[in-house]
Design a protein around this motif. Structure first.
Motif, PDB file in Angstrom:
ATOM      1  N   PHE A 116       0.815  -1.209   0.000  1.00 24.42           N
ATOM      2  CA  PHE A 116       0.000   0.000   0.000  1.00 24.42           C
ATOM      3  C   PHE A 116       0.852   1.264   0.000  1.00 24.42           C
ATOM      4  CE2 PHE A 116      -4.601  -0.473   0.660  1.00 24.42           C
ATOM      5  CZ  PHE A 116      -4.685  -1.854   0.625  1.00 24.42           C
ATOM      6  N   TYR A 168       2.252   5.928  -6.124  1.00 22.23           N
ATOM      7  CA  TYR A 168       1.944   6.881  -5.055  1.00 22.23           C
ATOM      8  C   TYR A 168       2.572   6.476  -3.720  1.00 22.23           C
ATOM      9  CZ  TYR A 168      -1.806   8.354  -8.261  1.00 22.23           C
ATOM     10  OH  TYR A 168      -2.534   8.800  -9.338  1.00 22.23           O
ATOM     11  N   CYS A 195      -6.411   1.178   6.557  1.00 20.34           N
ATOM     12  CA  CYS A 195      -7.301   2.298   6.232  1.00 20.34           C
ATOM     13  C   CYS A 195      -7.035   3.554   7.066  1.00 20.34           C
ATOM     14  CB  CYS A 195      -8.749   1.862   6.408  1.00 20.34           C
ATOM     15  SG  CYS A 195      -9.201   0.644   5.170  1.00 20.34           S
ATOM     16  N   PHE A 196      -7.277   4.688   6.438  1.00 16.96           N
ATOM     17  CA  PHE A 196      -7.098   5.955   7.149  1.00 16.96           C
ATOM     18  C   PHE A 196      -8.055   7.009   6.631  1.00 16.96           C
ATOM     19  CE2 PHE A 196      -4.169   6.207   3.538  1.00 16.96           C
ATOM     20  CZ  PHE A 196      -4.435   7.470   3.021  1.00 16.96           C
ATOM     21  N   LEU A 224      -8.304  11.302   5.870  1.00 18.41           N
ATOM     22  CA  LEU A 224      -7.519  12.536   5.737  1.00 18.41           C
ATOM     23  C   LEU A 224      -8.337  13.657   6.344  1.00 18.41           C
ATOM     24  CD1 LEU A 224      -5.893  12.574   2.179  1.00 18.41           C
ATOM     25  CD2 LEU A 224      -4.746  12.305   4.382  1.00 18.41           C
ATOM     26  N   PHE A 268     -18.252   5.065   7.264  1.00 19.24           N
ATOM     27  CA  PHE A 268     -16.946   4.857   6.615  1.00 19.24           C
ATOM     28  C   PHE A 268     -17.016   5.039   5.092  1.00 19.24           C
ATOM     29  CE2 PHE A 268     -13.657   1.991   4.829  1.00 19.24           C
ATOM     30  CZ  PHE A 268     -12.534   2.526   5.425  1.00 19.24           C
ATOM     31  N   TYR A 319       0.029  13.750  -0.573  1.00 15.91           N
ATOM     32  CA  TYR A 319      -1.111  14.356   0.135  1.00 15.91           C
ATOM     33  C   TYR A 319      -1.189  15.869  -0.070  1.00 15.91           C
ATOM     34  CZ  TYR A 319      -0.684   9.871   2.538  1.00 15.91           C
ATOM     35  OH  TYR A 319      -0.583   8.526   2.819  1.00 15.91           O
ATOM     36  N   SER A 352     -11.568   9.268  -0.915  1.00 14.66           N
ATOM     37  CA  SER A 352     -11.035  10.245   0.020  1.00 14.66           C
ATOM     38  C   SER A 352      -9.567  10.549  -0.256  1.00 14.66           C
ATOM     39  CB  SER A 352     -11.254   9.733   1.442  1.00 14.66           C
ATOM     40  OG  SER A 352     -10.533  10.492   2.359  1.00 14.66           O
ATOM     41  N   CYS A 353      -8.725   9.519  -0.356  1.00 17.62           N
ATOM     42  CA  CYS A 353      -7.312   9.833  -0.629  1.00 17.62           C
ATOM     43  C   CYS A 353      -7.046   9.869  -2.130  1.00 17.62           C
ATOM     44  CB  CYS A 353      -6.380   8.851   0.072  1.00 17.62           C
ATOM     45  SG  CYS A 353      -6.301   7.208  -0.648  1.00 17.62           S
ATOM     46  N   GLY A 354      -7.805   9.135  -2.909  1.00 20.42           N
ATOM     47  CA  GLY A 354      -7.599   9.113  -4.359  1.00 20.42           C
ATOM     48  C   GLY A 354      -6.415   8.259  -4.784  1.00 20.42           C
ATOM     49  N   LEU A 355      -5.777   7.622  -3.827  1.00 23.21           N
ATOM     50  CA  LEU A 355      -4.488   6.974  -4.080  1.00 23.21           C
ATOM     51  C   LEU A 355      -4.540   5.455  -3.931  1.00 23.21           C
ATOM     52  CD1 LEU A 355      -2.696   9.440  -1.643  1.00 23.21           C
ATOM     53  CD2 LEU A 355      -2.613   9.617  -4.131  1.00 23.21           C
ATOM     54  N   GLY A 356      -5.746   4.933  -3.717  1.00 26.71           N
ATOM     55  CA  GLY A 356      -5.865   3.479  -3.517  1.00 26.71           C
ATOM     56  C   GLY A 356      -5.336   3.035  -2.178  1.00 26.71           C
ATOM     57  N   LYS A 357      -5.468   3.854  -1.173  1.00 29.80           N
ATOM     58  CA  LYS A 357      -4.926   3.481   0.137  1.00 29.80           C
ATOM     59  C   LYS A 357      -5.943   3.560   1.274  1.00 29.80           C
ATOM     60  CE  LYS A 357      -0.346   5.394  -0.912  1.00 29.80           C
ATOM     61  NZ  LYS A 357      -0.087   4.372  -1.904  1.00 29.80           N
ATOM     62  N   CYS A 358      -6.709   4.637   1.352  1.00 31.16           N
ATOM     63  CA  CYS A 358      -7.444   4.918   2.587  1.00 31.16           C
ATOM     64  C   CYS A 358      -8.619   3.975   2.814  1.00 31.16           C
ATOM     65  CB  CYS A 358      -7.903   6.370   2.626  1.00 31.16           C
ATOM     66  SG  CYS A 358      -9.369   6.682   1.630  1.00 31.16           S
ATOM     67  N   HIS A 362     -11.799   4.067   1.888  1.00 27.88           N
ATOM     68  CA  HIS A 362     -13.183   4.551   1.960  1.00 27.88           C
ATOM     69  C   HIS A 362     -14.000   4.299   0.699  1.00 27.88           C
ATOM     70  CE1 HIS A 362     -12.983   6.761   5.812  1.00 27.88           C
ATOM     71  NE2 HIS A 362     -11.700   6.626   5.568  1.00 27.88           N
TER      72      HIS A 362
END
Ligand code: SF4
Ligand code: SF4
Lengths: 335, 273
Positions: free
Chosen positions: A99, A105, A248-249, A251, A271, B8, B238-244, B246
């Motif tokens: 990830f 990214y 998961c996080f 921002l 969520f 970010y 939310s992040c647009g980066l394939g990580k968060c 949501h």
């Protein structure tokens, strides 16, 4: 393959005390029934526990702090050593890396820590409540993602070295105290304990499903099962917070176009809610199921890395006494 | 470590103009601090300083790189604040992100577009590209639905398109007034009036979730194969980066694997609508 060295416990403690002068050393200490990483100073060196399974905090938290400002420049860290990392948490790094070190990214904050932090793994010399790494085909000792290894056997300390970073630290240790080189094979006494502990964990968990084959069981589970098992869930998100592989996080925005990356959990209401109000995970049973779908279907479909290491922390952490092993055993027996 | 950008950190854009489209929808024209390139259907994360960040798909032509439009419906906390903005204010942008419309798949095809409400925003950007490649297309039919005539956005767009040889438009409203001379009923009713050459056609759907669902069902009924229905999915990117996490839709991260998917790709994932 590693290179194995041996030294006496007192000599090791002296060396470690020396290292605390110019490194931040984190290592497990015992408090009551649990053990967790703490920042070690000279006085605490002797209190470090070795080969005790699983600090309460997963390794993830060092690399992804619960809340971090990701707008300022990436901070230069004092050299950090994290000592006593169990094999399961080192395995978990594969998914975190997939990830956060993703080529398109990369998260610079994670990447920097990953590059700088020196990880010293440790074999588990017994198993803790809910440890079930072997049902994922993992072993209760590290076999990847560590720079060095440390084990305490019969009052002798075994060090092993796997990376260049680990080699550099070994030199520093050698400057403080002499080491005996033992070769590149796992020492016999270490191997004996490894096999003993592996068998012990296998025996403790012999009734569990083979987790390498759980995907279809989870996928085909009757919806009532999720509805029934969710009854004790309170959406606290502890299972995700404590999980070494949950990524998961959220921002959060601050004035000045600053962003805060805060760890999050799919178990929290809202969520997946979109601005228009639709929320695919509005119902608690959907959120509950999502956790299992994530671990056994979605992540395995997309990544090679394992999405559950069998550390059992989520079972210990659950205030509703939800036990994923009981749930999955039930689903397997039904199927 | 080679110098990499902070994923970010948004770049800055200045709000140049606000256009009222309908009582609830406005178009914001932004001037980016540097040239901004995106492909149609890709989205951005727009930051309102100190308030929040949300995903939007630009509604302008990707061929213009010194300005871009974002059309926003008042729907919640952040969009309400957006609607109160005056020209001159500076916002933040990350992106573009995701996978947009595969224009090369549209070559030599009839394109049937079904859109509703603010879902016409990404479609307008697509339409500009389709106009640009008109020579390579068979025809384009735009079916658009809004609640009332007043809620219908981009009023000039329809007359512009109607002037073009290969473009055809149809509009419907849920509730008509006495001046309304077009169709009445939900957007999907328009599909009853379209003739398509199925083997040479693709369908594109973008609108509120209910419309996406019933629109897709209707298209399947008409005979469109799953892989020829393109859906622009709205999830909580939310992040647009394939990580968060949501915007997870089953095994997909909508922000990276989408937001444009064929129905074929997503039909087996849970809770897609
Ligand atoms: S799901 Fe539970 S057992 Fe598996 S890695 Fe996460 S905390 Fe450990
Ligand atoms: S979706 Fe849920 S289970 Fe999966 S990584 Fe995120 S918090 Fe963990």
């Amino acid at each position: 393959m590693g290179k194995y060295y041996q030294l006496g416990k007192d000599a090791w403690d002296d060396a470690l005390s020396g290292l605390t002068c110019d490194h931040r050393v984190y290592a497990p200490l015992v408090h009551g029934e649990s053990q967790d990483y703490e920042l070690i100073d000279k006085d605490l060196v002797r209190k470090i526990v070795y080969n005790v399974p699983k600090p309460s905090t997963p390794l993830k938290i060092f690399l992804l702090p619960v809340k971090e400002n990701v707008s300022a420049g990436v901070p230069k860290n004092v050299p950090v050593i994290i000592l006593g990392v169990p094999g399961c948490d080192l395995f978990a790094l594969d998914l975190l890396d997939a990830f956060y070190l993703d080529e398109e990214y990369p998260d610079l904050y994670y990447a920097q820590r990953r590059q700088e932090f020196l990880l010293i793994g440790t074999d588990c010399h017994f198993s803790d409540a809910h440890c079930h790494c072997t049902s994922y085909g993992l072993n209760p000792y590290p076999s990847k993602n560590q720079d060095m290894g440390v084990s305490l056997i019969n009052d002798k300390v075994w060090l092993s070295v796997y990376t260049e970073k680990g080699g550099d630290l070994l030199k520093k240790i050698q400057d403080i105290t002499p080491l005996r080189f033992f070769g590149e094979d796992v020492p016999a006494e270490m191997e004996d304990i490894r096999q003993k502990v592996r068998k012990e964990i296998e025996a403790n968990n012999r009734r569990l499903p083979n987790y390498q084959e759980t995907t279809h069981v989870v996928m085909n589970a009757a919806y009532e099962k999720w509805e029934r098992h969710v009854e004790r869930c309170v959406s606290c998100g502890a299972c995700a917070a404590i999980c070494p592989t949950c990524t998961c996080f959220l921002l959060i925005d601050r004035q000045g176009f600053e962003k805060i990356r805060q760890l999050d959990a799919c178990q929290y209401p809202g969520f997946e809610r979109v601005a228009g109000g639709e929320d695919p995970l509005k119902k608690m049973d959907k959120r509950f199921r999502n956790r299992y779908f994530c671990k056994y279907l979605y992540r395995p479909e997309k990544y090679e890395a394992i999405a559950c290491t069998g550390c059992g922390r989520c079972i210990t952490a659950c205030i509703g006494d939800i036990n994923k092993n009981e749930l999955l055993t039930e689903l397997t027996n039904d199927g | 470590m080679t110098e990499r950008a902070n994923i970010y950190a948004p770049f800055r854009v200045t709000l140049e103009k606000v256009i009222d489209e309908s009582p609830l929808i406005k178009t914001f024209v932004f001037v980016p601090e540097k040239e901004f390139r995106f492909k149609t259907g890709e989205f951005i994360e727009l930051t309102l300083d100190g308030v929040g960040e949300a995903p939007f798909t630009p509604s302008s032509s990707p061929l213009v790189t010194d300005r871009f439009d974002v059309t926003i419906m008042k729907a919640g906390y952040m969009t309400e604040k957006m609607h109160r903005l005056k020209p001159g204010v500076v916002l933040g942008v990350r992106g573009p992100y995701g996978r947009g419309y595969p224009l090369d798949q549209f070559i030599d095809k009839e394109i049937l577009i079904l859109s509703g409400g603010c879902g016409l925003a990404p479609i307008r950007s697509l339409l500009y590209m389709l106009i640009d490649m008109e020579d390579q297309l068979r025809k384009v039919v735009l079916c658009y639905g809004s609640k009332t005539p007043e809620d219908c956005v981009y009023k000039n767009l329809f007359s512009e398109l109607d002037r073009l040889d290969k473009f055809e438009t149809m509009r419907t409203v849920d509730y008509a007034d006495t001046h309304w001379g077009e169709h009445v009923g939900v957007a999907t009713v328009l599909l009853d009036h379209v003739k398509v050459d199925l083997p040479n056609a693709v369908a594109v759907v973008c609108g509120p979730p209910v419309m996406m669902k019933y629109g897709t069902m209707k298209l399947l009924e008409i005979g469109f194969p799953d892989h020829d229905i393109y859906l622009s999915m709205e999830k909580n990117m939310s992040c647009g980066l394939g990580k968060c996490g949501h915007c997870m839709m089953g095994r997909y991260f909508v922000c990276r694997d989408g937001p444009v998917f064929t129905y074929d790709e997503i039909k087996d994932q849970p809770d897609i609508w």
